[in-house]
Design a protein around this motif. Structure first.
Motif, PDB file in Angstrom:
ATOM      1  N   ARG A   1       0.818  -1.214   0.000  1.00 41.92           N
ATOM      2  CA  ARG A   1       0.000   0.000   0.000  1.00 41.92           C
ATOM      3  C   ARG A   1       0.855   1.268   0.000  1.00 41.92           C
ATOM      4  N   ARG A   2       2.173   1.068  -0.134  1.00 41.43           N
ATOM      5  CA  ARG A   2       3.139   2.160  -0.178  1.00 41.43           C
ATOM      6  C   ARG A   2       3.147   2.979   1.106  1.00 41.43           C
ATOM      7  N   LYS A   3       2.873   2.332   2.203  1.00 48.24           N
ATOM      8  CA  LYS A   3       2.946   2.955   3.528  1.00 48.24           C
ATOM      9  C   LYS A   3       4.271   2.513   4.151  1.00 48.24           C
ATOM     10  N   PHE A   4       5.326   3.200   3.744  1.00 47.33           N
ATOM     11  CA  PHE A   4       6.680   2.772   4.061  1.00 47.33           C
ATOM     12  C   PHE A   4       7.003   2.893   5.546  1.00 47.33           C
ATOM     13  N   VAL A   5       6.462   3.892   6.193  1.00 47.67           N
ATOM     14  CA  VAL A   5       6.717   4.048   7.622  1.00 47.67           C
ATOM     15  C   VAL A   5       6.061   2.899   8.393  1.00 47.67           C
ATOM     16  N   ALA A   6       4.816   2.593   8.057  1.00 52.59           N
ATOM     17  CA  ALA A   6       4.134   1.467   8.709  1.00 52.59           C
ATOM     18  C   ALA A   6       4.858   0.159   8.414  1.00 52.59           C
TER      19      ALA A   6
ATOM     20  N   VAL B   1      11.389  -2.458  23.606  1.00 50.34           N
ATOM     21  CA  VAL B   1      12.454  -1.712  22.928  1.00 50.34           C
ATOM     22  C   VAL B   1      12.017  -1.340  21.510  1.00 50.34           C
ATOM     23  N   ALA B   2      11.408  -2.279  20.790  1.00 49.47           N
ATOM     24  CA  ALA B   2      10.939  -1.999  19.426  1.00 49.47           C
ATOM     25  C   ALA B   2       9.902  -0.884  19.428  1.00 49.47           C
ATOM     26  N   GLU B   3       8.955  -0.945  20.343  1.00 44.53           N
ATOM     27  CA  GLU B   3       7.922   0.098  20.403  1.00 44.53           C
ATOM     28  C   GLU B   3       8.529   1.447  20.769  1.00 44.53           C
ATOM     29  N   THR B   4       9.549   1.447  21.605  1.00 44.23           N
ATOM     30  CA  THR B   4      10.241   2.697  21.952  1.00 44.23           C
ATOM     31  C   THR B   4      10.927   3.275  20.727  1.00 44.23           C
ATOM     32  N   VAL B   5      11.584   2.425  19.958  1.00 47.04           N
ATOM     33  CA  VAL B   5      12.241   2.871  18.721  1.00 47.04           C
ATOM     34  C   VAL B   5      11.195   3.425  17.750  1.00 47.04           C
ATOM     35  N   ILE B   6      10.083   2.732  17.611  1.00 44.08           N
ATOM     36  CA  ILE B   6       9.018   3.172  16.702  1.00 44.08           C
ATOM     37  C   ILE B   6       8.470   4.531  17.137  1.00 44.08           C
ATOM     38  N   ARG B   7       8.223   4.698  18.429  1.00 45.40           N
ATOM     39  CA  ARG B   7       7.703   5.987  18.942  1.00 45.40           C
ATOM     40  C   ARG B   7       8.725   7.100  18.740  1.00 45.40           C
ATOM     41  N   HIS B   8       9.992   6.773  18.941  1.00 48.23           N
ATOM     42  CA  HIS B   8      11.054   7.763  18.753  1.00 48.23           C
ATOM     43  C   HIS B   8      11.133   8.201  17.288  1.00 48.23           C
ATOM     44  N   ARG B   9      11.019   7.245  16.381  1.00 46.32           N
ATOM     45  CA  ARG B   9      11.032   7.588  14.944  1.00 46.32           C
ATOM     46  C   ARG B   9       9.830   8.443  14.588  1.00 46.32           C
ATOM     47  N   ALA B  10       8.692   8.182  15.222  1.00 41.69           N
ATOM     48  CA  ALA B  10       7.467   8.943  14.918  1.00 41.69           C
ATOM     49  C   ALA B  10       7.645  10.417  15.260  1.00 41.69           C
ATOM     50  N   ARG B  11       8.387  10.701  16.308  1.00 44.43           N
ATOM     51  CA  ARG B  11       8.618  12.098  16.703  1.00 44.43           C
ATOM     52  C   ARG B  11       9.570  12.793  15.758  1.00 44.43           C
ATOM     53  N   ARG B  12      10.391  12.028  15.031  1.00 40.68           N
ATOM     54  CA  ARG B  12      11.389  12.614  14.134  1.00 40.68           C
ATOM     55  C   ARG B  12      10.913  12.708  12.697  1.00 40.68           C
ATOM     56  N   LEU B  13       9.692  12.313  12.393  1.00 36.92           N
ATOM     57  CA  LEU B  13       9.227  12.347  11.003  1.00 36.92           C
ATOM     58  C   LEU B  13       9.299  13.769  10.456  1.00 36.92           C
ATOM     59  N   PRO B  14       9.908  13.939   9.291  1.00 33.72           N
ATOM     60  CA  PRO B  14      10.095  15.275   8.738  1.00 33.72           C
ATOM     61  C   PRO B  14       8.831  15.884   8.137  1.00 33.72           C
ATOM     62  N   SER B  15       7.871  15.066   7.774  1.00 32.91           N
ATOM     63  CA  SER B  15       6.712  15.583   7.063  1.00 32.91           C
ATOM     64  C   SER B  15       5.427  15.012   7.634  1.00 32.91           C
ATOM     65  N   PRO B  16       4.399  15.838   7.805  1.00 26.23           N
ATOM     66  CA  PRO B  16       3.121  15.310   8.290  1.00 26.23           C
ATOM     67  C   PRO B  16       2.435  14.408   7.258  1.00 26.23           C
ATOM     68  N   ASN B  17       2.938  14.379   6.014  1.00 24.09           N
ATOM     69  CA  ASN B  17       2.334  13.550   4.980  1.00 24.09           C
ATOM     70  C   ASN B  17       2.663  12.076   5.137  1.00 24.09           C
ATOM     71  N   LEU B  18       3.707  11.769   5.907  1.00 23.42           N
ATOM     72  CA  LEU B  18       4.047  10.362   6.145  1.00 23.42           C
ATOM     73  C   LEU B  18       3.107   9.824   7.208  1.00 23.42           C
ATOM     74  N   THR B  19       2.490   8.712   6.918  1.00 27.43           N
ATOM     75  CA  THR B  19       1.502   8.161   7.839  1.00 27.43           C
ATOM     76  C   THR B  19       2.039   6.932   8.552  1.00 27.43           C
ATOM     77  N   ARG B  20       1.607   6.709   9.770  1.00 22.98           N
ATOM     78  CA  ARG B  20       2.034   5.561  10.561  1.00 22.98           C
ATOM     79  C   ARG B  20       0.905   4.557  10.665  1.00 22.98           C
ATOM     80  N   MET B  21      -0.068   4.621   9.783  1.00 28.57           N
ATOM     81  CA  MET B  21      -1.203   3.707   9.862  1.00 28.57           C
ATOM     82  C   MET B  21      -0.746   2.262   9.718  1.00 28.57           C
ATOM     83  N   ALA B  22      -1.363   1.387  10.487  1.00 30.43           N
ATOM     84  CA  ALA B  22      -0.975  -0.032  10.483  1.00 30.43           C
ATOM     85  C   ALA B  22      -1.459  -0.756   9.234  1.00 30.43           C
ATOM     86  N   THR B  23      -2.541  -0.348   8.669  1.00 32.32           N
ATOM     87  CA  THR B  23      -3.071  -1.075   7.514  1.00 32.32           C
ATOM     88  C   THR B  23      -3.334  -0.147   6.364  1.00 32.32           C
TER      89      THR B  23
END
Length: 168
Positions: A90-95, A146-168
């Motif tokens: 679905r081209r949701k690369f962050v997810a 640890v994985a969820e902490t890394v994921i949350r940390h990356r979410a705060r560093r996203l450069p653009s609001p257009n990148l989505t973290r949706m699971a599906t």
């Protein structure tokens, strides 16, 4: 067991390099090629681990609860890989990265178990079922946290609001 050893070796060694940012850059094909190897290796790791949990003889100290934990985390690893593939399609690369991070963390649970079980074996003995089950389960939980902490940390560093973290 041979399938499990080969697949987990490929998954753990090659998978670690997937976290190197330079290897994930858009024009670098390495990440894609490695991913085409890692996805089947990860699925084989999870599925063979679940098969061994049910059919392979266990050492003293392994009980029904530990078997259930192995099946739960094996299923969670396989599901994370499949959800990572779905996000990629679905081209949701962050997810995609989030799900694959979770799968890798679960797959590396055995390494953390080796570290956590050593002091537990010294204190409680290697065949104490309650401590063995608790420590092995704790190792998976540590990796997922640890994985969820890394994921949350990356979410705060996203450069653009257009990148989505949706699971599906």
């Amino acid at each position: 067991m041979v399938i499990h050893i080969i697949s987990v070796t490929i998954f753990s060694l090659l998978g670690a390099f997937q976290f190197v940012p330079a290897l994930r850059r858009r024009r670098n094909r390495w990440h894609r090629v490695a991913g085409r190897i890692l996805i089947p290796a990860g699925l084989l790791t999870a599925l063979s681990g679940m098969w061994m949990a049910v059919f392979y003889p266990h050492p003293l100290g392994d009980g029904v609860v530990l078997t259930v934990l192995r099946l739960f985390f094996g299923s969670a690893m396989a599901a994370s890989i499949l959800l990572g593939i779905r996000a990629l399609m679905r081209r949701k690369f962050v997810a995609h990265g989030d799900w694959m991070t979770r799968a890798f963390a679960i797959g590396m649970g055995a390494g953390t178990q080796a570290i956590v079980l050593l002091p537990g074996s010294i204190i409680f003995g290697s065949t104490d079922e309650l401590s063995r089950t608790t420590l092995m389960g704790a190792a998976w939980v540590i990796n997922v946290v640890v994985a969820e902490t890394v994921i949350r940390h990356r979410a705060r560093r996203l450069p653009s609001p257009n990148l989505t973290r949706m699971a599906t």
